[in-house]
Scaffold this motif. Sequence first.
Motif, PDB file in Angstrom:
ATOM      1  N   ARG A 251       0.831  -1.211   0.000  1.00 38.02           N
ATOM      2  CA  ARG A 251       0.000   0.000   0.000  1.00 38.02           C
ATOM      3  C   ARG A 251       0.860   1.253   0.000  1.00 38.02           C
ATOM      4  N   GLU A 254       2.121   1.799  -3.427  1.00 38.46           N
ATOM      5  CA  GLU A 254       1.053   2.275  -4.307  1.00 38.46           C
ATOM      6  C   GLU A 254       0.738   3.756  -4.059  1.00 38.46           C
ATOM      7  N   ILE A 255       0.588   4.112  -2.791  1.00 40.36           N
ATOM      8  CA  ILE A 255       0.239   5.491  -2.440  1.00 40.36           C
ATOM      9  C   ILE A 255       1.369   6.437  -2.833  1.00 40.36           C
ATOM     10  N   ARG A 258       1.387   6.929  -6.557  1.00 44.06           N
ATOM     11  CA  ARG A 258       0.294   7.801  -6.996  1.00 44.06           C
ATOM     12  C   ARG A 258       0.613   9.265  -6.676  1.00 44.06           C
ATOM     13  N   TYR A 259       1.153   9.511  -5.477  1.00 40.62           N
ATOM     14  CA  TYR A 259       1.605  10.871  -5.157  1.00 40.62           C
ATOM     15  C   TYR A 259       2.609  11.350  -6.215  1.00 40.62           C
ATOM     16  N   SER A 348      -6.736   6.615   2.253  1.00 43.50           N
ATOM     17  CA  SER A 348      -7.611   6.254   1.136  1.00 43.50           C
ATOM     18  C   SER A 348      -7.318   7.139  -0.074  1.00 43.50           C
ATOM     19  N   GLU A 349      -7.784   6.695  -1.230  1.00 46.70           N
ATOM     20  CA  GLU A 349      -7.603   7.483  -2.440  1.00 46.70           C
ATOM     21  C   GLU A 349      -8.332   8.813  -2.325  1.00 46.70           C
ATOM     22  N   ALA A 350      -9.501   8.802  -1.696  1.00 50.78           N
ATOM     23  CA  ALA A 350     -10.255  10.043  -1.503  1.00 50.78           C
ATOM     24  C   ALA A 350      -9.487  11.012  -0.609  1.00 50.78           C
ATOM     25  N   GLN A 351      -8.872  10.490   0.446  1.00 48.13           N
ATOM     26  CA  GLN A 351      -8.074  11.353   1.317  1.00 48.13           C
ATOM     27  C   GLN A 351      -6.860  11.895   0.579  1.00 48.13           C
ATOM     28  N   GLN A 352      -6.240  11.062  -0.212  1.00 47.00           N
ATOM     29  CA  GLN A 352      -5.086  11.514  -0.985  1.00 47.00           C
ATOM     30  C   GLN A 352      -5.487  12.583  -1.993  1.00 47.00           C
ATOM     31  N   ASP A 353      -6.636  12.406  -2.612  1.00 50.42           N
ATOM     32  CA  ASP A 353      -7.131  13.428  -3.538  1.00 50.42           C
ATOM     33  C   ASP A 353      -7.368  14.754  -2.819  1.00 50.42           C
TER      34      ASP A 353
END
Length: 365
Positions: A251, A254-255, A258-259, A348-353
Amino acid sequence: MSSLPFIDLKAQYAQLKTRIDARIQTVLDHGQYIMGPEVKELEVKLAAYVGVKHCITVSSGTEALFIALMALDLQPGDEVITTPFTFAATAEVIVLLGGKPVFVDIEPDSCNIDASLIKAAITPRTRAIMPVSLYGQVCDIDEINEIAGTIPVIEDAAQSFGASYKGKKSCGLSTFGATSFFPSKPLGCYGDGGALFTDDDQLAQAAREIRVHGQSQRYTHTRIGVGGRMDTLQCAILLAKFERFDWEIARRLEIGARYQALLQDLPVERLALRADRDCVWAQFTLQLDNRSAVQQALQLAGIPTAIHYPTPLHQQPAYARYGAGQSFPHAERAAQRVMSLPMSADLSEAQQDLVLRALRQALAA
């Protein structure tokens, strides 16, 4: 406005609650709070994970470095080459034993120690080299080992446990590997904890004795030591967390990826990743010029940030004497520009966004 957690340990506990609670209850039931069976169980599992013969759990990441230097018999006046761009503990343990930290600058793009500068810093008093694998990416350890020759190398892997380097694991790449289990680390307990890793039988025996006041057996003190044991309860907690550690590392990768991808069009400098290793992102750190203004804007948007680290060690009052008259321009520049964003395996992806949207707005202001 509610704030996003910088590291979401509550979310992690919610997922692991049953396992963690059961492990803690087992310790409460057997009552062996010091050097209980969970200590050895954890050491066996971590040694196998890293791929070395010996894991010695200790009371903190700082104590791991301290015990490693004691096991190597660091003497007053001995020199240890390291980086000025790190947490104070790296140099602190050297000074506490009467040694002298000898600083060399970092690579500007990775913030890890610049291996090409180490050879020139070696003197007849050099007793060890202590590179730091900063932010979760292993430093150029092969090059450092080659330069070191017979000089012991201690990888300060407080932030890189779980990282891979040329198919091997951080902590298993040099004379000693030392890591931290501080709660915010990639593998963190619920207090302080740490571990040493080595393939050297004699150094392992020395470290085991040093952590229990230099005892080879009860009340037989064969060397000077410290009270450096890791509590059974903390080992039990790590055993529960270790069951999903591979998932957490995946994870983090992955995170982090994505960043990195979504930041490429923004006016920030992303950490350079070497092709032969990965980064477990103990902190997701970038560099930018207008850090203070961006931090303030993110704070107003409910996005926490941190600076790792705002002042290089040679400019810290306690360590200034060891860098007197010297300049380490890359470390000094990084200290003015680094900023870490929220990062944990449960982000989460939403938090990262949310983080990225707020950062984009802050940079545009």
